[in-house]
Write an enzyme that holds these catalytic residues in place. Structure first.
Site, PDB file in Angstrom:
ATOM      1  N   GLU A  25      29.044  -5.927  27.321  1.00 10.98           N
ATOM      2  CA  GLU A  25      29.530  -6.912  27.641  1.00 10.98           C
ATOM      3  C   GLU A  25      28.450  -7.960  26.891  1.00 10.98           C
ATOM      4  O   GLU A  25      26.993  -8.055  27.013  1.00 10.98           O
ATOM      5  CB  GLU A  25      29.345  -7.100  28.988  1.00 10.98           C
ATOM      6  CG  GLU A  25      30.195  -8.993  29.682  1.00 10.98           C
ATOM      7  CD  GLU A  25      30.191  -8.998  31.076  1.00 10.98           C
ATOM      8  OE1 GLU A  25      31.228  -8.337  31.586  1.00 10.98           O
ATOM      9  OE2 GLU A  25      29.331  -9.774  31.659  1.00 10.98           O
TER      10      GLU A  25
ATOM     11  N   PRO B 103      29.248 -15.787  24.293  1.00 14.06           N
ATOM     12  CA  PRO B 103      28.887 -16.299  23.208  1.00 14.06           C
ATOM     13  C   PRO B 103      27.677 -17.387  23.232  1.00 14.06           C
ATOM     14  O   PRO B 103      27.210 -18.364  24.146  1.00 14.06           O
ATOM     15  CB  PRO B 103      29.928 -16.992  23.481  1.00 14.06           C
ATOM     16  CG  PRO B 103      31.026 -16.856  23.655  1.00 14.06           C
ATOM     17  CD  PRO B 103      30.202 -16.463  25.102  1.00 14.06           C
TER      18      PRO B 103
ATOM     19  N   GLY C 236      37.494 -17.163  38.076  1.00 12.23           N
ATOM     20  CA  GLY C 236      36.492 -18.085  37.477  1.00 12.23           C
ATOM     21  C   GLY C 236      35.977 -18.952  38.541  1.00 12.23           C
ATOM     22  O   GLY C 236      36.312 -19.192  39.579  1.00 12.23           O
ATOM     23  N   ASP C 237      34.306 -19.533  38.075  1.00 12.17           N
ATOM     24  CA  ASP C 237      33.695 -19.794  38.766  1.00 12.17           C
ATOM     25  C   ASP C 237      34.238 -21.751  39.092  1.00 12.17           C
ATOM     26  O   ASP C 237      35.074 -22.193  38.053  1.00 12.17           O
ATOM     27  CB  ASP C 237      32.176 -20.407  38.852  1.00 12.17           C
ATOM     28  CG  ASP C 237      31.481 -18.877  38.756  1.00 12.17           C
ATOM     29  OD1 ASP C 237      32.321 -18.402  39.706  1.00 12.17           O
ATOM     30  OD2 ASP C 237      30.959 -18.199  37.280  1.00 12.17           O
TER      31      ASP C 237
ATOM     32  N   GLN D 157      32.244  -6.258  39.548  1.00  7.27           N
ATOM     33  CA  GLN D 157      30.956  -7.030  39.172  1.00  7.27           C
ATOM     34  C   GLN D 157      29.265  -6.288  39.745  1.00  7.27           C
ATOM     35  O   GLN D 157      29.705  -4.790  39.846  1.00  7.27           O
ATOM     36  CB  GLN D 157      30.753  -7.831  40.457  1.00  7.27           C
ATOM     37  CG  GLN D 157      29.506  -8.532  41.063  1.00  7.27           C
ATOM     38  CD  GLN D 157      29.717  -9.864  39.469  1.00  7.27           C
ATOM     39  OE1 GLN D 157      28.365  -9.618  38.967  1.00  7.27           O
ATOM     40  NE2 GLN D 157      29.461 -10.752  40.437  1.00  7.27           N
TER      41      GLN D 157
END
Length: 605
Positions: free
Chosen positions: A20, A23, A111-112, A186
């Site tokens: 993983e 960017p 998503g957060d 996770q």
């Protein structure tokens, strides 16, 4: 190729692994990540993952990176996709763009929440959870058959969920029933608890492949930060082991390799056939783990069979495990990979600065903006773990500049544990210069970053040390703060008239108006180390590119903080005016021999 097809084709004869990446913040970091991915790809991963910034903040870079790795490198790439700040048009654009670049694998995530929000709020009510993304793709004639979809799971429980374990199991089952093909978990460090969790989801009819997330330890500080943010349960034995070596970064890295290797061996022995490495855009630890496991292309099935039968592993807490040598046979293989065409350039020619190892210790305040790992440890605070009610309880309701000054002083005095610009208490290093930081803050220069001068402290020093033992570390003093434009002019005037080449500065406002004494290509290493058998290692470099990269985060935090308060409230008006009017300033003094040089220079400003 779809990941599930590759997993099925591979069967259970040999394990698989994926890598993983995120960017990078800078163009140079982005460019240097590509050859790093290429080198790691020679180790034979099933594929790689590219993360998607909160709220799609790195959408373009994520798509560009995933597109390049998929089409140019031929690596089967998994693109993360989140619901945060997503609407159907934006989702369709992302899916079409992924299709056009040959990407067939998607990880669907909620998503957060955006920083500063007390709760996760959807922009489009149709996309509130990961299951909504899965359902949308599966029910679309255009996308359904084109994508292999993964979803996330949290063996230690979701960090911001109040659901009980049974509810989380139901949610995971619902995502799989909606059409998810596999699960990526996770990170975790309690292997026994993870294996028990797998048994429980299997008992509930969740039979898709499960890929556990493995994050090798890089530094003690980053380990504590990440496990706290993720709500990860850490066995007491691991914490005790790390406490013994926390001041030696090399031993922490070595321990992380041994820990991950033993975890993976135990997973394989219990029927888990693949893992996802969270690389943090670094490569050395992953290489060492795979070599220890003998999983790479350099090893044949005889080694794999030997691994399967291995049961008598030494305990992690033994003294021998805490002194693993970093100079092993895999260094030769790593160097061979680094010497292949396409390696990163401009980062040194010696072994210590080879493309695979030159940024192994990203401990610095700024780091090296050319590193693919630049920005992995965001030095700024953040609101992900500070809901609105908690932020107000901690930081109050400032309505005047004097109250802001008092708040920053309270942090210096350890009366509050953090600020919007610092995610923890003042560290031991900053305590050394506490009187100087107090004086600057009292004048209304709100300090948000600093370090004292250090002339050859041992690398094992509990306050200043880093890197492998047997070395010495050095630092130039610098301080970073928010000040008025008038103050900036005073700084510039004094540097030009009295700096005598010993002092450099950067100053920038919200609009990006930059003023500096440095040339565009100037390099200012402010933290470096000298270690046995290595070239000099520079972990903190302040230069134009890095300063501007952090400038965006710095000013965004004022906006995040302001959003905690109601529109047109005195608190929001104050914080928004500060964001528009103040400048971010950084001053470095090059005399690291005399520890008071910087502070004498700024004392009468």
């Amino acid at each position: 190729m779809k990941w599930t097809d590759k997993i099925e084709k591979r069967g259970s004869s040999r394990p698989f692994y994926t890598f993983e990446f995120f960017p990078p913040r800078t163009d140079q970091g982005f460019a240097n990540l590509l050859p790093r991915i290429s080198r790691l790809n020679t180790l034979g991963p099933l594929g790689i993952c590219i993360t998607w910034g909160a709220g799609g903040s790195t959408q373009d870079r994520s798509l560009d990176l995933a597109g390049l790795t998929q089409s140019e490198y031929g690596i089967d790439t998994l693109l993360h996709l989140t619901c945060t700040n997503i609407v159907q048009e934006r989702l369709d654009d992302a899916l079409k763009e992924a299709q056009s670049r040959g990407i067939q694998n998607i990880l669907a995530l909620r998503g957060d929440p955006p920083r500063g929000q007390e709760a996760w709020i959807p922009m489009d009510p149709r996309f509130q959870h990961a299951i909504d993304l899965v359902t949308y793709i599966r029910q679309s004639e255009e996308y359904s058959s084109n994508f292999c979809i993964g979803v996330a799971a949290y063996p230690d429980g979701h960090p911001d969920a109040e659901n009980d374990r049974e509810t989380e199991f139901r949610h995971l089952k619902a995502k799989v029933d909606a059409g998810a093909d596999f699960i990526v978990t996770q990170l975790f460090y309690d292997t026994d608890a993870f294996l028990e969790w797998v048994k429980e989801i299997r008992a509930r009819g969740i039979n898709v492949p499960v890929i556990p997330g493995i994050m090798p330890l890089q530094t003690y500080a980053s380990f504590l930060r990440i496990t706290k943010l993720c709500g990860t349960s850490v066995p007491p034995l691991i914490l005790a082991d790390l406490d013994k070596i926390k001041h030696d970064d090399q031993l922490v890295k070595d321990y992380g390799v041994k820990l991950a290797t033993d975890m993976i061996r135990k997973l394989v022995e219990n029927g888990i056939n693949g893992v996802n490495f969270c690389t943090l855009n670094l490569e050395k630890s992953v290489q060492l783990i795979l070599e220890d496991l003998q999983w790479t292309a350099y090893h044949d099935d005889r080694h794999w069979n030997k691994l399967i039968n291995m049961t008598d592993h030494e305990p992690l807490s033994s003294e021998t495990d805490l002194t693993i040598s970093a100079h092993r046979a895999t260094d030769t293989a790593a160097q061979n990979l680094a010497d292949q065409p396409g390696k990163a350039t401009g980062i040194g020619k010696g072994e210590a600065n080879s493309a695979s190892t030159w940024d192994e210790f990203p401990n610095g305040r700024f780091g090296d903006f050319k590193s693919p790992a630049y920005g992995v440890q965001d030095p700024w605070g953040g609101f992900a773990s500070h809901p609105t009610n908690e932020a107000i309880a901690k930081w109050g309701r400032p309505t005047t500049l004097e109250e802001l000054t008092a708040l920053f002083l309270r942090h210096l005095h350890s009366e509050i544990s953090d600020t919007p610009f610092s995610d923890g208490p003042l560290n031991e290093e900053s305590q050394v210069i506490l009187p100087q930081l107090e004086k600057l803050t009292e004048k209304g220069w709100w300090t948000v970053g600093s370090q004292p001068a250090v002339d050859g402290a041992k690398s094992t020093d509990p306050v200043f040390g880093w890197g492998p033992r047997g070395g010495y570390v050095y630092q130039k003093a610098f301080v970073e703060f928010f000040a008025t434009e008038e103050d900036v002019e005073r700084v510039i005037s004094k540097v030009e008239s009295q700096g005598e080449g010993w002092v450099d500065y950067f100053a920038v406002n919200l609009e990006g108006n930059l003023r500096t004494s440095m040339s565009d290509d100037g390099k200012n290493a402010v933290t470096w180390g000298v270690f046995p058998g290595q070239e000099i290692v520079q972990t903190t470099i302040i230069e134009t590119e890095s300063f501007l990269a952090w400038k965006d985060a710095a000013f965004s935090l004022w906006a995040d903080w302001a959003s905690v308060y109601a529109p047109q409230s005195p608190e929001r008006n104050l914080l928004e005016s500060v964001r528009k009017e103040r400048w971010l300033v950084s001053i470095v003094h090059h005399d690291y021999i005399h520890t008071d040089s910087l502070w004498k220079f700024v004392s009468d400003l």
